[in-house]
Design an enzyme around this catalytic site. Sequence first.
Site, PDB file in Angstrom:
ATOM      1  N   SER A  11       0.754  -1.278   0.125  1.00  0.00           N
ATOM      2  CA  SER A  11      -0.034   0.151  -0.049  1.00  0.00           C
ATOM      3  C   SER A  11       0.806   1.325  -0.006  1.00  0.00           C
ATOM      4  O   SER A  11       1.568   1.615   0.930  1.00  0.00           O
ATOM      5  CB  SER A  11      -0.743   0.077   1.284  1.00  0.00           C
ATOM      6  OG  SER A  11      -1.391   1.231   1.407  1.00  0.00           O
ATOM      7  N   HIS A  36      -1.203  -1.211  -4.211  1.00  0.00           N
ATOM      8  CA  HIS A  36      -2.828  -1.036  -3.483  1.00  0.00           C
ATOM      9  C   HIS A  36      -2.801   0.466  -3.200  1.00  0.00           C
ATOM     10  O   HIS A  36      -1.773   1.068  -2.491  1.00  0.00           O
ATOM     11  CB  HIS A  36      -2.590  -1.714  -2.208  1.00  0.00           C
ATOM     12  CG  HIS A  36      -3.962  -1.739  -1.423  1.00  0.00           C
ATOM     13  ND1 HIS A  36      -5.054  -2.553  -1.726  1.00  0.00           N
ATOM     14  CD2 HIS A  36      -4.242  -1.009  -0.438  1.00  0.00           C
ATOM     15  CE1 HIS A  36      -5.960  -2.289  -0.838  1.00  0.00           C
ATOM     16  NE2 HIS A  36      -5.834  -1.036  -0.178  1.00  0.00           N
ATOM     17  N   ASP A  38      -4.800   3.424  -1.680  1.00  0.00           N
ATOM     18  CA  ASP A  38      -5.946   3.865  -0.654  1.00  0.00           C
ATOM     19  C   ASP A  38      -6.393   5.106  -0.840  1.00  0.00           C
ATOM     20  O   ASP A  38      -5.726   6.059  -0.461  1.00  0.00           O
ATOM     21  CB  ASP A  38      -5.033   3.426   0.832  1.00  0.00           C
ATOM     22  CG  ASP A  38      -5.086   2.226   1.161  1.00  0.00           C
ATOM     23  OD1 ASP A  38      -6.063   1.363   1.021  1.00  0.00           O
ATOM     24  OD2 ASP A  38      -3.801   1.810   1.607  1.00  0.00           O
ATOM     25  N   MET A  40      -9.074   8.018   0.073  1.00  0.00           N
ATOM     26  CA  MET A  40      -9.642   8.438   1.231  1.00  0.00           C
ATOM     27  C   MET A  40     -10.186   9.850   1.235  1.00  0.00           C
ATOM     28  O   MET A  40      -9.759  10.884   0.750  1.00  0.00           O
ATOM     29  CB  MET A  40      -8.906   8.442   2.587  1.00  0.00           C
ATOM     30  CG  MET A  40      -8.275   7.159   2.644  1.00  0.00           C
ATOM     31  SD  MET A  40      -7.131   7.373   4.246  1.00  0.00           S
ATOM     32  CE  MET A  40      -6.410   5.681   4.243  1.00  0.00           C
ATOM     33  N   HIS A  69      -8.502   1.024  -3.739  1.00  0.00           N
ATOM     34  CA  HIS A  69      -9.423   0.713  -2.487  1.00  0.00           C
ATOM     35  C   HIS A  69     -10.163   2.035  -2.453  1.00  0.00           C
ATOM     36  O   HIS A  69      -9.286   2.981  -1.581  1.00  0.00           O
ATOM     37  CB  HIS A  69      -8.569   0.175  -1.466  1.00  0.00           C
ATOM     38  CG  HIS A  69      -9.391  -0.130  -0.171  1.00  0.00           C
ATOM     39  ND1 HIS A  69      -8.761  -0.243   1.181  1.00  0.00           N
ATOM     40  CD2 HIS A  69     -10.540   0.013   0.204  1.00  0.00           C
ATOM     41  CE1 HIS A  69      -9.532  -0.426   1.957  1.00  0.00           C
ATOM     42  NE2 HIS A  69     -10.804  -0.338   1.423  1.00  0.00           N
ATOM     43  N   MET A  71     -12.176   4.258  -0.181  1.00  0.00           N
ATOM     44  CA  MET A  71     -12.997   4.430   1.120  1.00  0.00           C
ATOM     45  C   MET A  71     -13.685   5.817   0.925  1.00  0.00           C
ATOM     46  O   MET A  71     -13.014   6.926   1.631  1.00  0.00           O
ATOM     47  CB  MET A  71     -11.689   4.421   2.185  1.00  0.00           C
ATOM     48  CG  MET A  71     -11.011   3.107   2.457  1.00  0.00           C
ATOM     49  SD  MET A  71      -9.730   3.130   3.392  1.00  0.00           S
ATOM     50  CE  MET A  71      -8.516   3.089   2.027  1.00  0.00           C
ATOM     51  N   MET A 140     -11.395  -5.687   5.769  1.00  0.00           N
ATOM     52  CA  MET A 140     -10.535  -4.731   6.439  1.00  0.00           C
ATOM     53  C   MET A 140     -10.269  -5.426   7.914  1.00  0.00           C
ATOM     54  O   MET A 140     -11.237  -5.613   8.804  1.00  0.00           O
ATOM     55  CB  MET A 140     -11.447  -3.469   6.733  1.00  0.00           C
ATOM     56  CG  MET A 140     -11.322  -2.514   5.670  1.00  0.00           C
ATOM     57  SD  MET A 140      -9.951  -2.185   4.813  1.00  0.00           S
ATOM     58  CE  MET A 140      -9.148  -1.413   6.401  1.00  0.00           C
ATOM     59  N   ASP A 178      -6.617  -6.447   4.641  1.00  0.00           N
ATOM     60  CA  ASP A 178      -5.963  -5.114   4.448  1.00  0.00           C
ATOM     61  C   ASP A 178      -5.779  -4.652   5.924  1.00  0.00           C
ATOM     62  O   ASP A 178      -7.038  -4.264   6.575  1.00  0.00           O
ATOM     63  CB  ASP A 178      -6.806  -4.297   3.574  1.00  0.00           C
ATOM     64  CG  ASP A 178      -6.175  -2.922   3.268  1.00  0.00           C
ATOM     65  OD1 ASP A 178      -5.154  -2.714   3.769  1.00  0.00           O
ATOM     66  OD2 ASP A 178      -6.750  -2.130   2.783  1.00  0.00           O
TER      67      ASP A 178
END
Length: 223
Positions: A11, A36, A38, A40, A69, A71, A140, A178
Site C-alpha cells: 500500500s 494497493h 488507498d 480516502m 481501494h 474509502m 478490513m 488489509d
Amino acid sequence: MDIHMIHFAPSILSADFTQLQKEIDDVQRGGADYLHFDVMDGMFVPSISFGMPVLKCVAKKTELFLDVHLMIVEPERYVEEFVKSGADLVTVHLETLKEPEKVIKQIHDLGAKAGLAINPETPAEQIRPYLPMIDMALVMSVHPGFGGQAYIPSSDEKIAQIASWIREDGLPADLEIDGGIKLDNVERAVSLGANVIVAGSAVFRGDAADNTRRFLEKVSHHI
Ligand code: DX5
Ligand code: ZN
C-alpha cells in the site's frame, strides 16, 4: 494454475511520495505483483489521502496490477474516472452502497475488476450474497483511515468464514486482507484463506525491496 494464487499488494499510503517511482521500483524488484491505492475522502474515513492525479502518473510508469481501494462515500460518482486513470481493480465499501449490484456492474462495464470491502464492524454474512458477482472480497482488519494500526484479532474468523464460502461454492473471487499485516502474522492470514495480501507500513518502513522479499518468503510455500 490455482485460480486463487497469492498476490502481494504494497500500500503506497506509507510510501515516501517524494520518491514514489523509486518506492514502486523497489517493491517490484522485491517481487510484488500488485500495488494497493488507498483513496480516502475525509467523509467515509477520518483522513484524506490521494486520488486520480497520483494514480494516473503511476499507471503510466508501472506494469504492476493497480488495486484501488476506495474509502469514499458515493463511490459510483468516481468509479469511471478511477478506471480511466488506470485502475485494474476497483474496490468499493459495502457500507457506502445502496445498490451494490449496480456499482459492481458499473465497474465491470467499464472493463475493470470489481472488489467489495467490509469494515471490521460489518458481519461477514453481509458480503455473502455478492461473492458470486465480484472478483475480490476485501476484509478490513483495522478501522480504515490510517496505516500503521494493529491487526484486529476477530478478522481471523471473518477471513476463514468468507474463504470457506468461496471454496464451497467454487467461486473465482479472490480474498484480500488489509490492515496490520506484518511479517509475523502474514502466514496466518494466508493459511486462513486470504490470497491477496496488503501491507503498508511493514513494507515502506525500511528497505521496501527487502521487506517485500521477506513477505514473499513467508508465504512462498503457498504459491
Ligand atoms: C487503511 C488502509 C490500508 C493501510 C494498510 O485504511 O486501507 O491499506 O494502508 O496499512 P498497514 O499495513 O500499515 O496497516
Ligand atoms: Zn486499503
